[in-house]
Structures are given as structure tokens and as C-alpha cells.
Design a protein around this motif. Structure first.
Motif, PDB file in Angstrom:
ATOM      1  N   ALA A 135     -12.445  -0.573  11.540  1.00 40.23           N
ATOM      2  CA  ALA A 135     -13.519   0.418  11.482  1.00 40.23           C
ATOM      3  C   ALA A 135     -13.322   1.513  12.523  1.00 40.23           C
ATOM      4  O   ALA A 135     -13.591   2.688  12.250  1.00 40.23           O
ATOM      5  N   ALA A 136     -12.834   1.158  13.703  1.00 40.10           N
ATOM      6  CA  ALA A 136     -12.583   2.168  14.734  1.00 40.10           C
ATOM      7  C   ALA A 136     -11.544   3.178  14.253  1.00 40.10           C
ATOM      8  O   ALA A 136     -11.682   4.385  14.483  1.00 40.10           O
ATOM      9  N   GLY A 137     -10.520   2.709  13.561  1.00 41.28           N
ATOM     10  CA  GLY A 137      -9.519   3.619  13.023  1.00 41.28           C
ATOM     11  C   GLY A 137     -10.069   4.463  11.888  1.00 41.28           C
ATOM     12  O   GLY A 137      -9.883   5.677  11.853  1.00 41.28           O
ATOM     13  N   TYR A 138     -10.762   3.829  10.962  1.00 39.96           N
ATOM     14  CA  TYR A 138     -11.293   4.566   9.814  1.00 39.96           C
ATOM     15  C   TYR A 138     -12.370   5.564  10.227  1.00 39.96           C
ATOM     16  O   TYR A 138     -12.530   6.609   9.597  1.00 39.96           O
ATOM     17  N   ARG A 139     -13.085   5.269  11.284  1.00 37.10           N
ATOM     18  CA  ARG A 139     -14.096   6.217  11.750  1.00 37.10           C
ATOM     19  C   ARG A 139     -13.441   7.531  12.177  1.00 37.10           C
ATOM     20  O   ARG A 139     -14.024   8.598  12.041  1.00 37.10           O
ATOM     21  N   LEU A 140     -12.225   7.450  12.703  1.00 37.12           N
ATOM     22  CA  LEU A 140     -11.506   8.662  13.110  1.00 37.12           C
ATOM     23  C   LEU A 140     -11.206   9.597  11.939  1.00 37.12           C
ATOM     24  O   LEU A 140     -11.092  10.807  12.133  1.00 37.12           O
ATOM     25  N   VAL A 141     -11.042   9.060  10.753  1.00 35.88           N
ATOM     26  CA  VAL A 141     -10.678   9.901   9.611  1.00 35.88           C
ATOM     27  C   VAL A 141     -11.857  10.187   8.675  1.00 35.88           C
ATOM     28  O   VAL A 141     -11.710  10.947   7.720  1.00 35.88           O
ATOM     29  N   MET A 142     -13.010   9.620   8.951  1.00 31.22           N
ATOM     30  CA  MET A 142     -14.184   9.865   8.110  1.00 31.22           C
ATOM     31  C   MET A 142     -14.532  11.352   8.102  1.00 31.22           C
ATOM     32  O   MET A 142     -14.558  11.997   9.137  1.00 31.22           O
ATOM     33  N   GLY A 143     -14.766  11.881   6.920  1.00 33.44           N
ATOM     34  CA  GLY A 143     -15.170  13.279   6.784  1.00 33.44           C
ATOM     35  C   GLY A 143     -14.013  14.265   6.846  1.00 33.44           C
ATOM     36  O   GLY A 143     -14.219  15.458   6.679  1.00 33.44           O
ATOM     37  N   ARG A 144     -12.822  13.798   7.093  1.00 36.23           N
ATOM     38  CA  ARG A 144     -11.649  14.679   7.139  1.00 36.23           C
ATOM     39  C   ARG A 144     -10.984  14.674   5.770  1.00 36.23           C
ATOM     40  O   ARG A 144     -11.116  13.724   5.007  1.00 36.23           O
ATOM     41  N   HIS A 145     -10.264  15.731   5.494  1.00 39.78           N
ATOM     42  CA  HIS A 145      -9.573  15.845   4.215  1.00 39.78           C
ATOM     43  C   HIS A 145      -8.076  15.907   4.471  1.00 39.78           C
ATOM     44  O   HIS A 145      -7.617  16.641   5.344  1.00 39.78           O
ATOM     45  N   TYR A 146      -7.341  15.124   3.729  1.00 38.13           N
ATOM     46  CA  TYR A 146      -5.891  15.065   3.850  1.00 38.13           C
ATOM     47  C   TYR A 146      -5.271  15.417   2.506  1.00 38.13           C
ATOM     48  O   TYR A 146      -5.777  15.006   1.466  1.00 38.13           O
ATOM     49  N   ARG A 147      -4.182  16.171   2.524  1.00 40.20           N
ATOM     50  CA  ARG A 147      -3.490  16.514   1.283  1.00 40.20           C
ATOM     51  C   ARG A 147      -2.752  15.311   0.722  1.00 40.20           C
ATOM     52  O   ARG A 147      -2.591  15.167  -0.477  1.00 40.20           O
ATOM     53  N   ARG A 148      -2.287  14.438   1.601  1.00 44.97           N
ATOM     54  CA  ARG A 148      -1.461  13.321   1.158  1.00 44.97           C
ATOM     55  C   ARG A 148      -1.794  12.093   1.995  1.00 44.97           C
ATOM     56  O   ARG A 148      -1.929  12.176   3.208  1.00 44.97           O
ATOM     57  N   VAL A 149      -1.877  10.965   1.338  1.00 46.67           N
ATOM     58  CA  VAL A 149      -2.096   9.692   2.016  1.00 46.67           C
ATOM     59  C   VAL A 149      -1.054   8.716   1.493  1.00 46.67           C
ATOM     60  O   VAL A 149      -0.880   8.579   0.281  1.00 46.67           O
ATOM     61  N   LEU A 150      -0.374   8.058   2.380  1.00 46.68           N
ATOM     62  CA  LEU A 150       0.609   7.045   2.013  1.00 46.68           C
ATOM     63  C   LEU A 150       0.076   5.705   2.509  1.00 46.68           C
ATOM     64  O   LEU A 150      -0.171   5.528   3.694  1.00 46.68           O
ATOM     65  N   LEU A 151      -0.115   4.787   1.605  1.00 49.72           N
ATOM     66  CA  LEU A 151      -0.625   3.464   1.944  1.00 49.72           C
ATOM     67  C   LEU A 151       0.490   2.461   1.735  1.00 49.72           C
ATOM     68  O   LEU A 151       1.062   2.372   0.650  1.00 49.72           O
ATOM     69  N   ILE A 152       0.818   1.729   2.773  1.00 48.91           N
ATOM     70  CA  ILE A 152       1.844   0.695   2.685  1.00 48.91           C
ATOM     71  C   ILE A 152       1.181  -0.636   3.023  1.00 48.91           C
ATOM     72  O   ILE A 152       0.529  -0.759   4.050  1.00 48.91           O
ATOM     73  N   GLY A 153       1.336  -1.595   2.158  1.00 52.67           N
ATOM     74  CA  GLY A 153       0.741  -2.901   2.392  1.00 52.67           C
ATOM     75  C   GLY A 153       1.703  -4.002   2.012  1.00 52.67           C
ATOM     76  O   GLY A 153       2.553  -3.821   1.143  1.00 52.67           O
ATOM     77  N   PRO A 154       1.570  -5.141   2.646  1.00 51.47           N
ATOM     78  CA  PRO A 154       2.474  -6.253   2.358  1.00 51.47           C
ATOM     79  C   PRO A 154       2.057  -7.015   1.100  1.00 51.47           C
ATOM     80  O   PRO A 154       0.915  -6.956   0.677  1.00 51.47           O
ATOM     81  N   SER A 155       3.007  -7.707   0.543  1.00 50.32           N
ATOM     82  CA  SER A 155       2.717  -8.643  -0.534  1.00 50.32           C
ATOM     83  C   SER A 155       2.576 -10.012   0.108  1.00 50.32           C
ATOM     84  O   SER A 155       3.500 -10.500   0.745  1.00 50.32           O
ATOM     85  N   HIS A 156       1.430 -10.630  -0.055  1.00 49.53           N
ATOM     86  CA  HIS A 156       1.195 -11.921   0.579  1.00 49.53           C
ATOM     87  C   HIS A 156       1.665 -13.098  -0.266  1.00 49.53           C
ATOM     88  O   HIS A 156       1.823 -14.191   0.236  1.00 49.53           O
ATOM     89  N   ARG A 157       1.846 -12.885  -1.556  1.00 51.72           N
ATOM     90  CA  ARG A 157       2.099 -14.022  -2.440  1.00 51.72           C
ATOM     91  C   ARG A 157       3.372 -13.916  -3.270  1.00 51.72           C
ATOM     92  O   ARG A 157       3.844 -14.910  -3.773  1.00 51.72           O
ATOM     93  N   VAL A 158       3.900 -12.720  -3.447  1.00 44.69           N
ATOM     94  CA  VAL A 158       5.059 -12.548  -4.321  1.00 44.69           C
ATOM     95  C   VAL A 158       6.150 -11.797  -3.567  1.00 44.69           C
ATOM     96  O   VAL A 158       5.888 -10.738  -3.004  1.00 44.69           O
ATOM     97  N   GLY A 159       7.344 -12.350  -3.561  1.00 45.31           N
ATOM     98  CA  GLY A 159       8.458 -11.667  -2.924  1.00 45.31           C
ATOM     99  C   GLY A 159       9.069 -10.643  -3.868  1.00 45.31           C
ATOM    100  O   GLY A 159       9.107 -10.832  -5.077  1.00 45.31           O
ATOM    101  N   PHE A 160       9.486  -9.506  -3.343  1.00 47.52           N
ATOM    102  CA  PHE A 160      10.141  -8.477  -4.133  1.00 47.52           C
ATOM    103  C   PHE A 160      10.955  -7.582  -3.211  1.00 47.52           C
ATOM    104  O   PHE A 160      10.737  -7.571  -2.008  1.00 47.52           O
ATOM    105  N   GLU A 161      11.872  -6.837  -3.793  1.00 53.36           N
ATOM    106  CA  GLU A 161      12.654  -5.873  -3.032  1.00 53.36           C
ATOM    107  C   GLU A 161      12.035  -4.508  -3.177  1.00 53.36           C
ATOM    108  O   GLU A 161      11.425  -4.209  -4.197  1.00 53.36           O
ATOM    109  N   GLY A 162      12.207  -3.669  -2.164  1.00 54.91           N
ATOM    110  CA  GLY A 162      11.667  -2.319  -2.232  1.00 54.91           C
ATOM    111  C   GLY A 162      10.277  -2.253  -1.636  1.00 54.91           C
ATOM    112  O   GLY A 162       9.907  -3.054  -0.785  1.00 54.91           O
ATOM    113  N   ALA A 163       9.503  -1.295  -2.091  1.00 54.73           N
ATOM    114  CA  ALA A 163       8.160  -1.070  -1.565  1.00 54.73           C
ATOM    115  C   ALA A 163       7.153  -1.110  -2.696  1.00 54.73           C
ATOM    116  O   ALA A 163       7.490  -0.898  -3.854  1.00 54.73           O
ATOM    117  N   ALA A 164       5.927  -1.371  -2.342  1.00 57.43           N
ATOM    118  CA  ALA A 164       4.852  -1.383  -3.326  1.00 57.43           C
ATOM    119  C   ALA A 164       3.756  -0.443  -2.877  1.00 57.43           C
ATOM    120  O   ALA A 164       3.539  -0.258  -1.704  1.00 57.43           O
TER     121      ALA A 164
END
Length: 85
Positions: free
Chosen positions: A56-85
Motif C-alpha cells: 500500500a505504501a508503494g501504491y499510494r505513491l502512484v495513486m492519481g498519477r497517469h502513466y503511458r506504459r506499465v510493465l507488470l512482471i509476476g512469478p508463476s507459483h505453480r507452473v514452470g515455463f521458459e520466458g516471461a509471462a
């Protein structure tokens, strides 16, 4: 594209929408205000009882701001794969 059903509601966050909104609102309102405009945000994603205040402390910093691009990277907890998701 539809909305994905919650996979772990009531385990790591409240399953009830009203309760969940209340928890998120409380975490954001209690987050310590920081200054500056972040160019990158690295936020934890563990259950709300474990990392909700930190996220919440991190997200509060970006609340109300506008970004042209957002890149979200998250891990796979249950399925192994190569590359990115």
C-alpha cells in the motif's frame, strides 16, 4: 476477455467484495506518505496480512498519477515455463 475468478480468496485476502474494499482502503489511508514521483515500483504480493502495508505504501505513491506504459512482471507459483509471462 472475461474476468478471472479469484483463486485464493479468503486465504490471503478477504473473499467478500465489501470487506476487501474496506481492507484496501484502510491500508492505503494508513500508508505513510512519501515524496517524489517513482519511475519504478517494486511491490510485494504476499497475502495482505503479510505485505499489505508495504504494498500500500508503494501504491499510494502512484495513486492519481497517469502513466503511458506499465510493465507488470509476476512469478508463476505453480507452473514452470521458459520466458516471461
Amino acid at each position: 476477455m472475461g474476468v478471472r475468478e479469484a483463486a485464493v480468496s479468503d486465504l490471503f485476502y478477504p473473499g467478500d467484495e465489501a470487506t476487501l474494499r474496506g481492507v484496501v482502503d484502510r491500508l492505503l489511508s494508513e500508508a505513510k506518505a512519501a515524496s517524489g514521483v517513482p519511475k519504478i515500483l517494486i511491490a510485494p504480493h504476499a497475502g495482505y496480512p503479510y505485505s499489505g502495508a508495504c504494498a500500500a505504501a508503494g501504491y499510494r505513491l502512484v495513486m492519481g498519477r497517469h502513466y503511458r506504459r506499465v510493465l507488470l512482471i509476476g512469478p508463476s507459483h505453480r507452473v514452470g515455463f521458459e520466458g516471461a509471462a
